[in-house]
Scaffold this motif. Structure first.
Motif, PDB file in Angstrom:
ATOM      1  N   UNK A  34       0.832  -1.203   0.000  1.00 56.65           N
ATOM      2  CA  UNK A  34       0.000   0.000   0.000  1.00 56.65           C
ATOM      3  C   UNK A  34       0.869   1.258   0.000  1.00 56.65           C
ATOM      4  N   UNK A  35       1.999   1.192   0.664  1.00 56.23           N
ATOM      5  CA  UNK A  35       2.889   2.349   0.746  1.00 56.23           C
ATOM      6  C   UNK A  35       3.596   2.615  -0.574  1.00 56.23           C
ATOM      7  N   UNK A  36       4.098   1.542  -1.199  1.00 54.04           N
ATOM      8  CA  UNK A  36       4.876   1.713  -2.424  1.00 54.04           C
ATOM      9  C   UNK A  36       4.013   1.683  -3.681  1.00 54.04           C
ATOM     10  N   UNK A  37       2.918   0.897  -3.628  1.00 52.04           N
ATOM     11  CA  UNK A  37       2.052   0.772  -4.793  1.00 52.04           C
ATOM     12  C   UNK A  37       2.575  -0.156  -5.857  1.00 52.04           C
ATOM     13  N   UNK A  38       3.719  -0.784  -5.609  1.00 52.95           N
ATOM     14  CA  UNK A  38       4.323  -1.663  -6.613  1.00 52.95           C
ATOM     15  C   UNK A  38       4.964  -2.865  -5.947  1.00 52.95           C
ATOM     16  N   UNK A  39       4.663  -4.057  -6.458  1.00 52.03           N
ATOM     17  CA  UNK A  39       5.220  -5.275  -5.885  1.00 52.03           C
ATOM     18  C   UNK A  39       6.735  -5.315  -6.008  1.00 52.03           C
ATOM     19  N   UNK A  40       7.271  -4.739  -7.084  1.00 52.73           N
ATOM     20  CA  UNK A  40       8.716  -4.801  -7.282  1.00 52.73           C
ATOM     21  C   UNK A  40       9.478  -4.008  -6.225  1.00 52.73           C
ATOM     22  N   UNK A  41       8.805  -3.088  -5.542  1.00 50.44           N
ATOM     23  CA  UNK A  41       9.454  -2.277  -4.511  1.00 50.44           C
ATOM     24  C   UNK A  41       9.380  -2.907  -3.129  1.00 50.44           C
ATOM     25  N   UNK A  42       8.807  -4.096  -3.055  1.00 53.46           N
ATOM     26  CA  UNK A  42       8.686  -4.802  -1.779  1.00 53.46           C
ATOM     27  C   UNK A  42       9.659  -5.973  -1.786  1.00 53.46           C
ATOM     28  N   UNK A  43      10.543  -6.019  -0.798  1.00 50.18           N
ATOM     29  CA  UNK A  43      11.530  -7.089  -0.708  1.00 50.18           C
ATOM     30  C   UNK A  43      11.330  -7.905   0.564  1.00 50.18           C
TER      31      UNK A  43
END
Length: 230
Positions: A34-43
């Motif tokens: 929800x914060x980043x809006x993009x799965x690629x930005x979640x590690x």
């Protein structure tokens, strides 16, 4: 509250409470999505830091990042399943139930646009948890309503799965447009959604009366005849 403060405030799950830790991992991943809006930005590392555990602890519950994201999306659709069940309460006809389910779908999507975009418009993998969630929850509810309408003679005979996919595509299209292009002149978003879904739902009733093989001209003539226009 800053992210470090949020991590310090999160209690680590007691030893042996694996389900609690799994839930915290899913919560943290959802928050980051929800914060980043993009799965690629979640590690995996970022999720572990947010929960307050090591990356190894994440891998004890999820084989990799894809499996973790699948689980988050599956939980999203489980929540949608609950909303669609709630939406049909008090409805007196199957057609009203179907319309209510479609509206519940759109409302849920525009309430959580980031998750909806990731869950439905991201790159999927056959056999993933997301596929399982779609076929066992939200989709099943819609299909049951469609199958009932076919058996009641309201909708034309046919494969309820195919017809459900058509209706689902309409609901998804409305939701996607409202999320991606909110600045377009839709007017009230829910009124717009209801008008589209009502047209699609009742359109299949007309097809059942005129015949699935009728061409647009024949359908138009039937409409005109039944409006008393010659």
């Amino acid at each position: 509250m800053s992210e470090p403060s949020a991590r310090r405030g999160r209690r680590r799950a007691p030893r042996g409470s694996g389900e609690q830790l799994r839930g915290e991992i899913l919560d943290a991943t959802t928050e980051l999505l929800l914060k980043t809006g993009h799965a690629k930005d979640v590690s995996i590392r970022a999720v572990a830091q947010r929960v307050g555990v090591t990356s190894r602890s994440i891998y004890l519950h999820f084989a990799d990042k894809d499996a973790l994201l699948d689980a988050v999306c599956a939980r999203y659709f489980e929540e949608l399943h609950t909303e669609m069940q709630r939406a049909v309460e008090g409805k007196v006809s199957t057609l009203e139930e179907l319309r209510a389910q479609g509206m519940a779908y759109v409302r849920f999507a525009i309430a959580k646009p980031e998750l909806y975009r990731i869950a439905t418009m991201g790159e999927g993998r056959p056999g993933s948890d997301v596929d399982a969630a779609l076929t066992s929850s939200a989709f099943v509810h819609l299909r049951e309503s469609v199958a009932s309408l076919i058996s009641e003679g309201v909708y034309p005979p046919g494969d309820p799965t195919t017809l459900t996919l058509e209706l689902w595509t309409a609901a998804h299209g409305v939701a996607a447009m409202l999320i991606a292009k909110p600045y377009l002149p839709f007017g009230d978003p829910l009124t717009f959604a209801d008008n589209v879904l009502r047209a699609v739902c009742t359109g299949h009733m007309a097809i059942g009366i005129v015949g699935v093989d009728s061409d647009p001209g024949q359908t138009l003539q039937w409409v005109l005849d039944n409006k008393g226009v010659r």
